[in-house]
Design an enzyme around this catalytic site. Structure first.
Site: not given
Length: 550
Positions: A72, A214, A79
């Site tokens: 990811y 993040n 997202g």
């Protein structure tokens, strides 16, 4: 970091230097405040143990990318776009796109101290060694702090879901040599400042951008600084209450330890004890038995009128129960925030020991928002308390013989009578500040909303709550300043000779900065002077009671 790996305090060129340890485990809230608000000699030490952990994490990331598996945000989109896998050769370019498309912040720029705190917290979280970023990312964050290079970061744009994406992108962008920074009082291109200082921008590789943005570091920066200031305000509230108790001829027996030991909340006990020390020796705010003894006995009569009430109104009598709640709130908020600033708050995380990558949601700032929503309410309640005390001071129906609105005596000049209004305008202003603080105290948590194609379908709202907390703290500092000014005015009218030694020292300090109001004049400058005394710690230092339990 194992004990003895690095000394926290050392000497450098004859100066005592406190080292702030950057290892993802040892950062304290006091460290954050010290770096954010320069004034002490500090060293930033990224420990060898932490650097090795960062390298292992990064090596694992590169090994996993080479397998061709989707990871990811590394070899997939972000997202809701996670279903799009990209070739490893595109992974570095993807990070630049991530940062660029989030550069859409609005509103005022974050204050310098918040930016410094953000840089420090983000460096420390990455130093925990689970994020897979290059070591150079952490190194440059710390270099920014050492040289006081401050990215220009808009405050608005984050819902505190997948971390503080928008504001942290402004940090990441400058590390990549793009955008603008403030350096030595000038706004300049980041690339120019880095070149001037011989610093090399980060050339992003896979995960570097995501590792930077993040996370909860921007929200946590606001939260830590607001909480530190709120801890100071809890003690200032005690001081303001002590001054009001003397000005209003109060009963300091309300703060007797026996009462509070029967309801032994730590904060309440601490606030009551602080008030007792502040008022020790006062001839104005008397112990309960002296208050009772100052009244005439009934001597067989069926009814009598007390000359001096044996109980004060709630805003005085219950002050420890209000400021004590703030103290106790801060106690658990501190614990939550210390965990937050020493956590891996990005996604995905790399487990170097077991050779695995994990996708999760540590970027969700649920603890930060809950802490800030609670802090907001506790601080706003203190503002309301002090505003109520001010109302007692200025209203001749309740201030035990003081003048209306604390108007100075104008004997000898009949023309002046009726012209002056004393603290009437100050009370109105204080009421407005209090109302604004109370308005912003509503919980942000419950306004979660679904964003980003329903991928971020439950978001924390932490940055909004943390910014609100900071605003409420600032408003309450102003409320406290007005109340303290009014109490000092009232004590001048009452006579300062019988004040307690500690409160008299505070009155004397205020009078070195703000004169007695002997006629109507503008007082905005007076408020600013006392706010500065509060924020600097000078007002509390004058009491000699610093170090009280929060």
């Amino acid at each position: 970091m194992s004990p003895g790996t690095h000394q926290r305090v050392r000497k450098r060129k004859g100066t005592l230097v406190k080292d702030v340890i950057i290892d993802g485990k040892s950062l304290t809230l006091d460290d954050v405040a010290a770096v954010a608000r320069p004034g002490r000699a500090l060293g930033l030490v990224h420990t060898d143990v932490a650097q090795k952990a960062v390298k292992r994490s990064r090596d694992l990331k590169l090994d996993l990318i080479a397998t061709g598996q989707p990871i990811y945000g590394v070899t997939t989109g972000f997202g809701d776009s996670v279903v799009n896998q990209i070739a490893p050769q595109k992974a570095a370019e993807l990070q630049r796109h991530l940062v660029t498309y989030h550069l859409n912040g609005t509103g005022p720029l974050a204050p310098a101290e918040v930016v410094r705190a953000t840089l420090l917290i983000r460096a420390n979280c990455l130093a925990r060694g689970n994020s897979g970023v290059q070591p150079d990312v952490i190194g440059l964050l710390l270099d920014f702090l050492r040289h006081d290079i401050l990215p220009r970061v808009p405050e608005r744009g984050s819902v505190g879901a997948s971390g503080d994406l928008v504001p942290l992108c402004y940090v990441a962008n400058t590390l990549f040599g793009e955008g603008e920074v403030e350096y030595r009082g000038e706004v300049r291109p980041a690339a120019d400042v880095l070149a001037e200082l011989g610093l090399t921008p980060v050339v992003p590789e896979a995960k570097d951008g995501l590792g930077l943005i993040n996370g909860t570091s921007f929200s946590a920066a606001f939260a830590v600084l607001a909480t530190q200031d709120a801890a100071q305000l809890a003690r200032v509230a005690d001081l303001a209450t002590a001054l009001a108790s003397e000005a209003l001829l109060g009963n300091r027996g309300h703060f007797d330890s026996f009462i509070h030991e029967q309801r032994p909340h730590r904060g309440q006990l601490a606030s009551a004890a602080h008030l007792g020390r502040l008022l020790d020796g006062s001839g104005l705010s008397l112990p309960h038995d002296q208050v009772v003894g100052s009244n005439d006995p009934l001597d067989g009569k069926g009814h009598g009128k007390l000359k001096r009430s044996i109980q004060d109104r709630y805003s005085l009598r219950c002050a420890p129960h209000v400021a004590g709640v703030l103290r106790d709130t801060i106690e658990w908020v501190d614990g939550w925030l210390e965990t937050e600033i020493n956590a891996s708050t990005d996604n995905p995380l790399f487990d170097a020991e077991n050779g695995r990558v994990h996708s999760g949601g540590n970027f969700y700032a649920g603890h930060v928002v809950q802490a800030m929503d609670a802090l907001k309410v506790a601080v706003a309640s203190v503002a309301d308390l002090l505003d109520r005390q001010l109302q007692l001071l200025v209203d001749a129906k309740y201030n035990n013989g003081l003048t209306e609105n604390l108007i100075p005596h104008t004997a000898g000049d009949a023309w002046e009578k009726g012209l002056h209004h004393g603290f009437k305008g100050m009370q109105i202003a204080c009421s407005a500040l209090t109302a604004e603080a109370l308005k912003h105290a509503g919980p942000a948590t419950v306004f979660s909303r679904s964003t980003e194609a329903h991928n971020q379908d439950k978001v924390s709202m932490a940055p909004i709550a943390a910014r609100d907390a900071r605003r409420i703290v600032e408003l309450t500092q102003e409320v406290a300043a007005i109340q303290i000014l009014a109490a000092c005015q009232a004590l001048d009218l009452r006579g300062t000779a019988e004040m307690a030694p500690r409160t008299r020292a505070v009155h004397a300090l205020v009078r070195t900065r703000v004169p007695f109001v002997d006629a109507d004049r503008r007082m905005d400058g007076d408020i600013a002077e006392v706010v500065a005394l509060i924020r600097s710690g000078a007002l509390l230092a004058a009491t000699g009671t610093e170090g009280e339990l929060r």
